[in-house]
Design a protein around this motif. Structure first.
Motif, PDB file in Angstrom:
ATOM      1  N   ALA A  80       0.722  -1.323  -0.146  1.00 11.91           N
ATOM      2  CA  ALA A  80       0.049  -0.005   0.038  1.00 11.91           C
ATOM      3  C   ALA A  80       0.836   1.174   0.074  1.00 11.91           C
ATOM      4  O   ALA A  80       1.966   1.117   0.545  1.00 11.91           O
ATOM      5  CB  ALA A  80      -0.946  -0.079   1.159  1.00 11.91           C
ATOM      6  N   VAL A  81       0.375   2.429  -0.709  1.00  9.59           N
ATOM      7  CA  VAL A  81       1.126   3.471  -0.481  1.00  9.59           C
ATOM      8  C   VAL A  81       1.062   3.981   0.772  1.00  9.59           C
ATOM      9  O   VAL A  81       0.066   4.393   1.312  1.00  9.59           O
ATOM     10  CB  VAL A  81       0.499   4.645  -1.619  1.00  9.59           C
ATOM     11  N   PRO A  82       2.275   4.637   1.398  1.00 15.50           N
ATOM     12  CA  PRO A  82       2.311   5.011   2.789  1.00 15.50           C
ATOM     13  C   PRO A  82       1.794   6.381   2.729  1.00 15.50           C
ATOM     14  O   PRO A  82       1.873   7.103   1.805  1.00 15.50           O
ATOM     15  CB  PRO A  82       3.842   4.842   3.303  1.00 15.50           C
ATOM     16  N   THR A  83       1.007   6.686   4.065  1.00 15.60           N
ATOM     17  CA  THR A  83       0.462   7.951   4.052  1.00 15.60           C
ATOM     18  C   THR A  83       1.611   8.826   4.517  1.00 15.60           C
ATOM     19  O   THR A  83       2.581   8.671   4.934  1.00 15.60           O
ATOM     20  CB  THR A  83      -0.650   7.821   5.231  1.00 15.60           C
ATOM     21  N   GLU A  84       1.253   9.980   4.631  1.00 17.58           N
ATOM     22  CA  GLU A  84       2.130  11.368   4.954  1.00 17.58           C
ATOM     23  C   GLU A  84       2.477  10.931   6.586  1.00 17.58           C
ATOM     24  O   GLU A  84       3.609  11.178   6.744  1.00 17.58           O
ATOM     25  CB  GLU A  84       1.490  12.747   4.946  1.00 17.58           C
ATOM     26  N   GLU A  85       1.544  10.608   7.364  1.00 20.28           N
ATOM     27  CA  GLU A  85       1.564  10.470   8.722  1.00 20.28           C
ATOM     28  C   GLU A  85       2.725   9.204   8.941  1.00 20.28           C
ATOM     29  O   GLU A  85       3.640   9.216   9.639  1.00 20.28           O
ATOM     30  CB  GLU A  85       0.434  10.007   9.435  1.00 20.28           C
ATOM     31  N   ASP A  86       2.467   8.195   7.968  1.00 22.05           N
ATOM     32  CA  ASP A  86       3.310   6.819   8.070  1.00 22.05           C
ATOM     33  C   ASP A  86       4.877   7.439   7.772  1.00 22.05           C
ATOM     34  O   ASP A  86       6.050   6.985   8.448  1.00 22.05           O
ATOM     35  CB  ASP A  86       3.063   6.011   7.133  1.00 22.05           C
ATOM     36  N   LEU A  87       4.815   8.330   6.774  1.00 23.02           N
ATOM     37  CA  LEU A  87       6.453   8.749   6.385  1.00 23.02           C
ATOM     38  C   LEU A  87       6.973   9.536   7.634  1.00 23.02           C
ATOM     39  O   LEU A  87       8.056   9.368   7.858  1.00 23.02           O
ATOM     40  CB  LEU A  87       6.221   9.460   5.124  1.00 23.02           C
ATOM     41  N   LYS A  88       6.294  10.331   8.261  1.00 25.60           N
ATOM     42  CA  LYS A  88       6.485  11.270   9.371  1.00 25.60           C
ATOM     43  C   LYS A  88       7.015  10.250  10.459  1.00 25.60           C
ATOM     44  O   LYS A  88       8.074  10.456  11.054  1.00 25.60           O
ATOM     45  CB  LYS A  88       5.631  12.147   9.902  1.00 25.60           C
ATOM     46  N   ASN A  89       6.431   9.266  10.845  1.00 27.18           N
ATOM     47  CA  ASN A  89       6.571   8.209  11.857  1.00 27.18           C
ATOM     48  C   ASN A  89       7.720   7.649  11.424  1.00 27.18           C
ATOM     49  O   ASN A  89       8.898   7.269  12.226  1.00 27.18           O
ATOM     50  CB  ASN A  89       5.535   7.291  12.121  1.00 27.18           C
TER      51      ASN A  89
END
Length: 108
Positions: A80-89
């Protein structure tokens, strides 16, 4: 569903039973009846066993298909394409690891 021997014994037993009745030979009639009943019992046992095996096969197939669905779901989550929050974490965790392994954390 049964073996050829059981089918033969059923027919032969029935014939012996009828022939014994016609000739008034009770011993032959009883022998034929017993042979026929044993053959029918064996055929019924085989039929039940086949049904059990078919049910087990169906259950295994269902479990395999359920497992395939679970695997497809996991594969979709992994890709799945990571969300912006996933990238920040992820960035935050990577930064923490970098500080820890380089010793920068202790100097701060």
């Amino acid at each position: 569903m049964g073996t050829i021997k059981d089918e033969k014994d059923k027919l032969v037993g029935g014939a012996k039973e009828k022939f014994g009745e016609l000739t008034k030979n009770e011993e032959l009639s009883e022998e034929g009846k017993s042979q026929k009943e044993d053959a029918e019992k064996n055929l019924e046992q085989r039929k039940k066993r086949i049904e059990e095996l078919e049910n087990l096969h169906d259950e295994k197939q269902a479990n395999i298909q359920d497992g395939t669905k679970d695997q497809v779901g996991r594969d979709l989550k992994e890709h799945a394409v990571p969300t912006e929050e996933d990238l920040k974490n992820k960035d935050r965790l990577e930064e923490e690891r970098l500080k820890h392994y380089t010793g920068i954390e202790e100097k701060l």
